[in-house]
Design a protein around this motif. Structure first.
Motif, PDB file in Angstrom:
ATOM      1  N   UNK A  24     -77.595  -2.644 -50.401  1.00 54.28           N
ATOM      2  CA  UNK A  24     -77.670  -4.088 -50.711  1.00 54.28           C
ATOM      3  C   UNK A  24     -78.457  -4.886 -51.337  1.00 54.28           C
ATOM      4  N   UNK A  25     -80.261  -4.546 -50.718  1.00 54.66           N
ATOM      5  CA  UNK A  25     -81.299  -5.138 -51.788  1.00 54.66           C
ATOM      6  C   UNK A  25     -80.209  -5.250 -54.037  1.00 54.66           C
ATOM      7  N   UNK A  26     -79.898  -3.421 -54.100  1.00 53.53           N
ATOM      8  CA  UNK A  26     -79.686  -3.160 -55.365  1.00 53.53           C
ATOM      9  C   UNK A  26     -78.372  -4.010 -56.065  1.00 53.53           C
ATOM     10  N   UNK A  27     -77.227  -4.081 -54.686  1.00 51.03           N
ATOM     11  CA  UNK A  27     -76.342  -4.813 -55.504  1.00 51.03           C
ATOM     12  C   UNK A  27     -76.596  -6.076 -55.551  1.00 51.03           C
ATOM     13  N   UNK A  39     -76.110 -12.590 -41.190  1.00 47.75           N
ATOM     14  CA  UNK A  39     -75.532 -11.567 -39.897  1.00 47.75           C
ATOM     15  C   UNK A  39     -75.778 -10.286 -40.105  1.00 47.75           C
ATOM     16  N   UNK A  40     -74.623 -10.386 -41.086  1.00 48.77           N
ATOM     17  CA  UNK A  40     -74.907  -8.543 -41.090  1.00 48.77           C
ATOM     18  C   UNK A  40     -76.423  -7.464 -41.455  1.00 48.77           C
ATOM     19  N   UNK A  41     -76.443  -7.957 -42.259  1.00 51.29           N
ATOM     20  CA  UNK A  41     -77.859  -7.675 -42.550  1.00 51.29           C
ATOM     21  C   UNK A  41     -78.785  -7.384 -40.886  1.00 51.29           C
ATOM     22  N   UNK A  42     -78.992  -8.952 -40.212  1.00 51.91           N
ATOM     23  CA  UNK A  42     -79.261  -8.559 -38.869  1.00 51.91           C
ATOM     24  C   UNK A  42     -78.807  -7.320 -38.431  1.00 51.91           C
ATOM     25  N   UNK A  43     -77.806  -7.579 -38.527  1.00 49.31           N
ATOM     26  CA  UNK A  43     -76.372  -6.666 -37.685  1.00 49.31           C
ATOM     27  C   UNK A  43     -76.913  -4.763 -37.833  1.00 49.31           C
ATOM     28  N   UNK A  44     -77.652  -4.962 -39.323  1.00 50.78           N
ATOM     29  CA  UNK A  44     -77.778  -3.514 -39.570  1.00 50.78           C
ATOM     30  C   UNK A  44     -79.439  -3.089 -38.840  1.00 50.78           C
ATOM     31  N   UNK A  45     -80.228  -3.219 -38.725  1.00 42.02           N
ATOM     32  CA  UNK A  45     -81.328  -3.509 -37.631  1.00 42.02           C
ATOM     33  C   UNK A  45     -81.265  -3.838 -36.505  1.00 42.02           C
ATOM     34  N   UNK A  46     -80.800  -4.124 -36.570  1.00 42.60           N
ATOM     35  CA  UNK A  46     -81.344  -4.879 -34.337  1.00 42.60           C
ATOM     36  C   UNK A  46     -80.264  -4.411 -33.830  1.00 42.60           C
ATOM     37  N   UNK A  47     -79.739  -2.395 -33.608  1.00 44.87           N
ATOM     38  CA  UNK A  47     -78.965  -2.225 -32.821  1.00 44.87           C
ATOM     39  C   UNK A  47     -77.922  -2.205 -32.552  1.00 44.87           C
ATOM     40  N   UNK A  48     -76.894  -1.674 -31.919  1.00 46.52           N
ATOM     41  CA  UNK A  48     -75.131  -1.877 -31.332  1.00 46.52           C
ATOM     42  C   UNK A  48     -75.276  -3.168 -31.009  1.00 46.52           C
ATOM     43  N   UNK A  71     -68.880  -3.178 -43.057  1.00 43.25           N
ATOM     44  CA  UNK A  71     -69.301  -4.101 -41.586  1.00 43.25           C
ATOM     45  C   UNK A  71     -68.114  -4.155 -41.752  1.00 43.25           C
ATOM     46  N   UNK A  72     -67.139  -4.038 -40.029  1.00 42.47           N
ATOM     47  CA  UNK A  72     -66.152  -4.964 -39.627  1.00 42.47           C
ATOM     48  C   UNK A  72     -67.320  -4.767 -38.293  1.00 42.47           C
ATOM     49  N   UNK A  73     -66.564  -6.186 -38.590  1.00 40.30           N
ATOM     50  CA  UNK A  73     -67.332  -7.144 -37.089  1.00 40.30           C
ATOM     51  C   UNK A  73     -65.413  -7.960 -36.493  1.00 40.30           C
ATOM     52  N   UNK A  84     -67.032  -6.805 -44.290  1.00 43.05           N
ATOM     53  CA  UNK A  84     -67.733  -7.145 -45.796  1.00 43.05           C
ATOM     54  C   UNK A  84     -68.401  -5.800 -46.360  1.00 43.05           C
ATOM     55  N   UNK A  85     -68.127  -5.174 -48.049  1.00 42.74           N
ATOM     56  CA  UNK A  85     -68.266  -4.062 -48.108  1.00 42.74           C
ATOM     57  C   UNK A  85     -69.119  -4.325 -49.373  1.00 42.74           C
ATOM     58  N   UNK A  86     -69.578  -3.451 -49.579  1.00 43.01           N
ATOM     59  CA  UNK A  86     -70.510  -2.912 -50.897  1.00 43.01           C
ATOM     60  C   UNK A  86     -70.161  -1.593 -52.081  1.00 43.01           C
ATOM     61  N   UNK A  87     -70.472  -1.114 -52.529  1.00 41.41           N
ATOM     62  CA  UNK A  87     -70.519  -0.037 -53.741  1.00 41.41           C
ATOM     63  C   UNK A  87     -72.363  -0.711 -54.600  1.00 41.41           C
ATOM     64  N   UNK A  88     -72.587   1.399 -54.682  1.00 45.77           N
ATOM     65  CA  UNK A  88     -73.602   1.112 -55.507  1.00 45.77           C
ATOM     66  C   UNK A  88     -73.090   0.448 -56.900  1.00 45.77           C
ATOM     67  N   UNK A  89     -74.753  -0.110 -57.869  1.00 50.72           N
ATOM     68  CA  UNK A  89     -74.094  -0.697 -58.572  1.00 50.72           C
ATOM     69  C   UNK A  89     -74.377   0.496 -59.794  1.00 50.72           C
TER      70      UNK A  89
END
Length: 214
Positions: A24-27, A39-48, A71-73, A84-89
């Motif tokens: 995400x940072x590279x993108x 909010x999506x980035x927080x979900x990456x780190x904070x469990x289910x 990520x699908x919410x 939300x989605x992304x691909x490495x640059x």
């Protein structure tokens, strides 16, 4: 053998979460802003989290290179799942974004809302490829609050009104109530929970009614 593999998880191992955040940072460095919200980035780190799924697109000879993330919410009981989605640059324009988007549509039964932060032409092109249509556009307005860089007048509070800083362990429920009332029309901001607030503050509030849910 396919040149890509898409994996779906509800919880990301710590090492994988690190890879996702680095992606995400590279993108963001390439695009000027993150493709995944705070909010999506927080979900990456904070469990289910109920209703949240992570899609990882791996490439390379052994499918060990994290090339894309989505990520699908699906936690909203009324609205379609948000994504939300992304691909490495360095690995774009190879069909990875379309493959990831199609996987998201399949995972949600084609009932999906996708956020494209920044409105980049590539995101609009991908939306057309996936058969998506623009239905909502947000614009952000800002101004500096630093007195030295702003012409804002000095704040004058009504008689009997005082201002103090937020106190963890005391103000959470009141803050959530005010936030819910102020953003009752907003499906994301207006539904913040105690856990959402704790994630943003990076603390655990002990002794509150909902603390056991953190």
């Amino acid at each position: 053998m396919s040149d890509r593999r898409i994996e779906e998880l509800t919880v990301l191992p710590e090492a994988t979460a690190d890879e996702v955040l680095a992606l995400i940072a590279a993108g963001a460095e390439e695009d000027g802003q993150p493709a995944v919200s705070e909010q999506g980035r927080l979900r990456v780190r904070h469990g289910e989290r109920a209703g949240v799924r992570h899609l990882l697109l791996w490439t390379g000879p052994e499918h060990t290179e994290l090339t894309g993330y989505a990520q699908i919410d699906g936690s909203d009981p009324v609205e379609a799942p948000a994504g939300e989605l992304l691909v490495h640059p360095g690995r774009r324009s190879r069909g990875h974004g379309r493959a990831l988007g199609q996987a998201m549509l399949e995972a949600t039964g084609k009932r999906l809302r996708v956020w494209a932060h920044g409105g980049h032409p590539a995101a609009r092109h991908l939306a057309v490829q996936l058969g998506l249509k623009l239905f909502r556009e947000l614009r952000q307005m800002r101004r500096p609050l630093d007195p030295a860089a702003s012409d804002l007048p000095e704040a004058r509070l009504p008689e009997g009104v005082t201002v103090r800083t937020f106190e963890p362990g005391r103000d959470e429920q009141a803050w959530l109530a005010v936030n819910a009332a102020a953003f009752a029309h907003h499906p994301e901001q207006g539904s913040l929970t105690l856990r959402d607030l704790a994630d943003r503050a990076d603390v655990v509030f002990v002794g509150l009614d909902e603390a056991q849910d953190l």
